[in-house]
Write a protein that holds these residues in place. Structure first.
Motif, PDB file in Angstrom:
ATOM      1  N   LYS A 385       0.849  -1.202   0.000  1.00 33.53           N
ATOM      2  CA  LYS A 385       0.000   0.000   0.000  1.00 33.53           C
ATOM      3  C   LYS A 385       0.883   1.251   0.000  1.00 33.53           C
ATOM      4  N   ALA A 386       0.602   2.170  -0.922  1.00 30.64           N
ATOM      5  CA  ALA A 386       1.361   3.419  -1.000  1.00 30.64           C
ATOM      6  C   ALA A 386       0.784   4.449  -0.023  1.00 30.64           C
ATOM      7  N   VAL A 387       1.666   5.224   0.599  1.00 34.05           N
ATOM      8  CA  VAL A 387       1.221   6.304   1.481  1.00 34.05           C
ATOM      9  C   VAL A 387       0.793   7.485   0.612  1.00 34.05           C
ATOM     10  N   PRO A 388       0.110   8.475   1.144  1.00 35.57           N
ATOM     11  CA  PRO A 388      -0.278   9.649   0.352  1.00 35.57           C
ATOM     12  C   PRO A 388       0.934  10.294  -0.319  1.00 35.57           C
ATOM     13  N   LYS A 389       0.718  10.830  -1.525  1.00 35.63           N
ATOM     14  CA  LYS A 389       1.826  11.378  -2.314  1.00 35.63           C
ATOM     15  C   LYS A 389       2.545  12.501  -1.584  1.00 35.63           C
ATOM     16  N   SER A 390       1.836  13.172  -0.717  1.00 36.03           N
ATOM     17  CA  SER A 390       2.457  14.276   0.029  1.00 36.03           C
ATOM     18  C   SER A 390       3.555  13.774   0.964  1.00 36.03           C
ATOM     19  N   ASP A 391       3.524  12.452   1.298  1.00 31.83           N
ATOM     20  CA  ASP A 391       4.516  11.871   2.195  1.00 31.83           C
ATOM     21  C   ASP A 391       5.607  11.099   1.454  1.00 31.83           C
ATOM     22  N   TRP A 392       5.607  11.186   0.115  1.00 31.95           N
ATOM     23  CA  TRP A 392       6.681  10.538  -0.628  1.00 31.95           C
ATOM     24  C   TRP A 392       7.982  11.299  -0.403  1.00 31.95           C
ATOM     25  N   ILE A 393       9.102  10.598  -0.650  1.00 30.96           N
ATOM     26  CA  ILE A 393      10.403  11.249  -0.475  1.00 30.96           C
ATOM     27  C   ILE A 393      10.693  12.110  -1.711  1.00 30.96           C
ATOM     28  N   LYS A 394      10.944  13.399  -1.461  1.00 30.93           N
ATOM     29  CA  LYS A 394      11.149  14.336  -2.556  1.00 30.93           C
ATOM     30  C   LYS A 394      12.633  14.530  -2.826  1.00 30.93           C
ATOM     31  N   LYS A 395      12.925  15.082  -3.996  1.00 33.65           N
ATOM     32  CA  LYS A 395      14.302  15.340  -4.389  1.00 33.65           C
ATOM     33  C   LYS A 395      15.015  16.164  -3.325  1.00 33.65           C
ATOM     34  N   GLY A 396      16.194  15.726  -2.897  1.00 30.61           N
ATOM     35  CA  GLY A 396      16.978  16.420  -1.890  1.00 30.61           C
ATOM     36  C   GLY A 396      16.684  15.984  -0.467  1.00 30.61           C
ATOM     37  N   GLN A 397      15.592  15.256  -0.234  1.00 33.17           N
ATOM     38  CA  GLN A 397      15.272  14.780   1.108  1.00 33.17           C
ATOM     39  C   GLN A 397      16.033  13.487   1.401  1.00 33.17           C
ATOM     40  N   TRP A 398      16.266  13.237   2.705  1.00 33.62           N
ATOM     41  CA  TRP A 398      16.998  12.050   3.108  1.00 33.62           C
ATOM     42  C   TRP A 398      16.257  11.290   4.188  1.00 33.62           C
ATOM     43  N   VAL A 399      16.575   9.987   4.314  1.00 37.25           N
ATOM     44  CA  VAL A 399      16.070   9.146   5.410  1.00 37.25           C
ATOM     45  C   VAL A 399      17.194   8.215   5.825  1.00 37.25           C
ATOM     46  N   ASP A 400      17.215   7.851   7.107  1.00 36.23           N
ATOM     47  CA  ASP A 400      18.155   6.840   7.606  1.00 36.23           C
ATOM     48  C   ASP A 400      17.463   5.479   7.597  1.00 36.23           C
ATOM     49  N   PHE A 401      18.091   4.504   6.977  1.00 34.50           N
ATOM     50  CA  PHE A 401      17.461   3.180   6.887  1.00 34.50           C
ATOM     51  C   PHE A 401      18.209   2.174   7.771  1.00 34.50           C
ATOM     52  N   VAL A 402      17.486   1.110   8.159  1.00 34.85           N
ATOM     53  CA  VAL A 402      18.032   0.109   9.085  1.00 34.85           C
ATOM     54  C   VAL A 402      18.241  -1.253   8.423  1.00 34.85           C
ATOM     55  N   SER A 403      17.698  -1.457   7.219  1.00 30.34           N
ATOM     56  CA  SER A 403      17.885  -2.729   6.506  1.00 30.34           C
ATOM     57  C   SER A 403      17.567  -2.517   5.034  1.00 30.34           C
ATOM     58  N   ILE A 404      17.984  -3.496   4.226  1.00 32.20           N
ATOM     59  CA  ILE A 404      17.630  -3.498   2.804  1.00 32.20           C
ATOM     60  C   ILE A 404      16.991  -4.836   2.469  1.00 32.20           C
ATOM     61  N   THR A 405      16.077  -4.830   1.485  1.00 37.90           N
ATOM     62  CA  THR A 405      15.347  -6.035   1.086  1.00 37.90           C
ATOM     63  C   THR A 405      15.324  -6.111  -0.434  1.00 37.90           C
ATOM     64  N   LYS A 406      15.501  -7.318  -0.949  1.00 33.87           N
ATOM     65  CA  LYS A 406      15.439  -7.562  -2.388  1.00 33.87           C
ATOM     66  C   LYS A 406      14.088  -8.185  -2.719  1.00 33.87           C
ATOM     67  N   ALA A 407      13.284  -7.496  -3.549  1.00 31.19           N
ATOM     68  CA  ALA A 407      11.949  -8.012  -3.885  1.00 31.19           C
ATOM     69  C   ALA A 407      11.430  -7.339  -5.146  1.00 31.19           C
ATOM     70  N   ASN A 408      10.731  -8.114  -5.976  1.00 30.24           N
ATOM     71  CA  ASN A 408      10.037  -7.607  -7.169  1.00 30.24           C
ATOM     72  C   ASN A 408      10.957  -6.886  -8.148  1.00 30.24           C
ATOM     73  N   GLY A 409      12.243  -7.261  -8.151  1.00 29.65           N
ATOM     74  CA  GLY A 409      13.158  -6.623  -9.080  1.00 29.65           C
ATOM     75  C   GLY A 409      13.709  -5.295  -8.608  1.00 29.65           C
ATOM     76  N   TYR A 410      13.500  -4.960  -7.327  1.00 32.49           N
ATOM     77  CA  TYR A 410      13.986  -3.696  -6.761  1.00 32.49           C
ATOM     78  C   TYR A 410      14.724  -3.958  -5.455  1.00 32.49           C
TER      79      TYR A 410
END
Length: 452
Positions: A385-410
């Motif tokens: 499920k996608a969150v509202p577009k207003s909460d998508w990550i925009k150009k220049g914004q950053w987030v700290d991540f804790v893990s990575i997952t391989k799924a659906n070709g991404y």
């Protein structure tokens, strides 16, 4: 190529006929063989003498030539070629209709020399006859087409039952102890330690398990049935007709020099199924394997299983002459036999599907800074499920991540929004998987990653 059933039907139709395939020199042995071979394979047999058929023809890709051995069992439809001690130095050729280990039946021309008499076609018709084996002697087996199922009506197939009937067999028996080594013999060790434990775990998974009598030897019983021509009441024949199992598993221990180690699965020419692959994987994960799943045609029970369409395999659990193998099996007897049972079952007994699950998530941390607008989802999947577009990550914004997952070709990162407004974890894809070895650090991201 014809199916084996089509080939045998045509072969039987030749009995009693005057067969002159090449319209030359009457009814020679070559004529029945060539008529059958051309009908079955679309190829003709060439060569001046019958004895040279195995060497004068190229069977690559559509047939296999077998040298006769004392344990070789011909199958209906095999060509059989006699050596130059027969046919006044020319040899002889016929087509097998049935066989046991002491004799075989054929349909043939000119065995009695009545195919060409006084310069014209003679009196001898294609005849069904029994012969004994000779050495050297060759058998040539076509690679038949696979039979197509007959569809009588369009109905939804019933699901196959998940619980099955298995027959477990301890190798050797009677006065044959099998291989010996490391203070024991094959016959006694398997009866004392292996089949009861494998049966115990299979029964716990809901299967019906029958043990072939420990007081008997299925190989000797089957051979007795062969020699009597009784295909119902002895050995593997009896197992098929009386027990009607879904699969038969016979256990052995191999013998060689002390350095040889590991087990493997032996089967007939039928393709390896889930049971074969499951047992092979269990051996690989425990005692180890010396080779892959192996097709054999020189073992009695393997040949009978092929001829009788029995789902059978012979399992070499390891080398009785290897201290390493035997120490492992003895020390880990319960886990070892449970692994074998799980391989037969198709998944760990009382657990999830057999085999190790493929790893798709790694606890790698870092900071991702986007260079384009990136959709955010509640799960690492294109179906999440996608969150509202207003909460998508925009150009220049950053987030700290804790893990990575391989799924659906991404490749997906798991993160929380840095402003702390929502304490839940979310996911976004940071790139497509394009590297042939699927290494995220070799990919082109939709931004920059600084690994921590």
């Amino acid at each position: 190529m014809k199916t084996q059933a089509q080939a045998i039907k045509y072969l039987n139709s030749l009995e009693g006929k005057f067969v002159d395939f090449d319209n030359a020199f009457g009814f020679q042995c070559y004529d029945v063989a060539n008529a059958y071979w051309y009908h079955t394979t679309g190829h003709k047999l060439y060569g001046l003498y019958a004895k040279n058929i195995p060497t004068d023809n190229n069977f690559t890709g559509y047939a296999t030539v077998y040298n006769n051995t004392p344990s070789f069992l011909p199958l209906p439809g095999d060509l059989v070629v006699w050596n130059g001690n027969w046919g006044e130095g020319c040899g002889h050729v016929a087509v097998v209709t049935q066989a046991n280990l002491s004799q075989f039946q054929v349909i043939e021309n000119n065995w009695l020399g009545g195919g060409w008499v006084n310069g014209k076609p003679g009196w001898e018709r294609a005849t069904r006859r029994w012969h004994t084996y000779d050495f050297p002697m060759w058998f040539i087996r076509p690679h038949y087409a696979k039979s197509k199922p007959v569809i009588e009506s369009i109905v939804k197939p019933k699901p196959k039952p998940t619980k099955k009937k298995f027959v477990l067999v301890a190798g050797h028996g009677y006065n044959d102890p099998g291989a010996t080594g490391n203070g024991t013999n094959e016959r006694d060790f398997i009866r004392k330690n292996i089949i009861d434990n494998v049966a115990k775990y299979l029964r716990s998974a809901g299967h019906t398990v029958t043990l072939y009598s420990k007081k008997q030897d299925m190989y000797q019983d089957t051979a007795y049935g062969y020699n009597r021509g009784d295909t119902k009441n002895y050995g593997l024949y009896w197992v098929k007709n009386k027990l009607k199992p879904d699969a038969v598993i016979e256990f052995h221990l191999d013998w060689s020099g002390s350095n040889a180690s590991g087990g493997h699965v032996i089967k007939s020419a039928y393709a390896a199924d889930g049971i074969d692959k499951g047992i092979q994987k269990a051996l690989q994960d425990t005692v180890g394997t010396i080779r892959g799943i192996t097709t054999r045609n020189d073992l009695l029970n393997v040949n009978v299983s092929y001829n009788q369409n029995i789902n059978y395999r012979l399992v070499e659990l390891g080398f009785i002459t290897s201290k390493k193998d035997m120490d492992y099996i003895k020390k880990n007897l319960q886990s070892f036999t449970k692994a074998i049972a799980s391989g037969i079952n198709g998944k760990p007994i009382g657990g999830t599907p057999a085999g190790k699950s493929k790893k798709i998530t790694w606890a790698w941390k870092g900071r991702f800074t986007a260079n384009t607008l990136i959709r955010v989802r509640t799960t690492p999947s294109t179906k999440g499920k996608a969150v509202p577009k207003s909460d998508w990550i925009k150009k220049g914004q950053w987030v700290d991540f804790v893990s990575i997952t391989k799924a659906n070709g991404y490749w997906w990162i798991k993160f929380k929004y840095p402003n702390g407004a929502n304490n839940k974890y979310f996911y976004c894809a940071v790139c497509r998987i394009t590297d042939k070895n699927e290494r995220i650090k070799k990919e082109k991201y939709w931004g920059k990653i600084k690994w921590k």
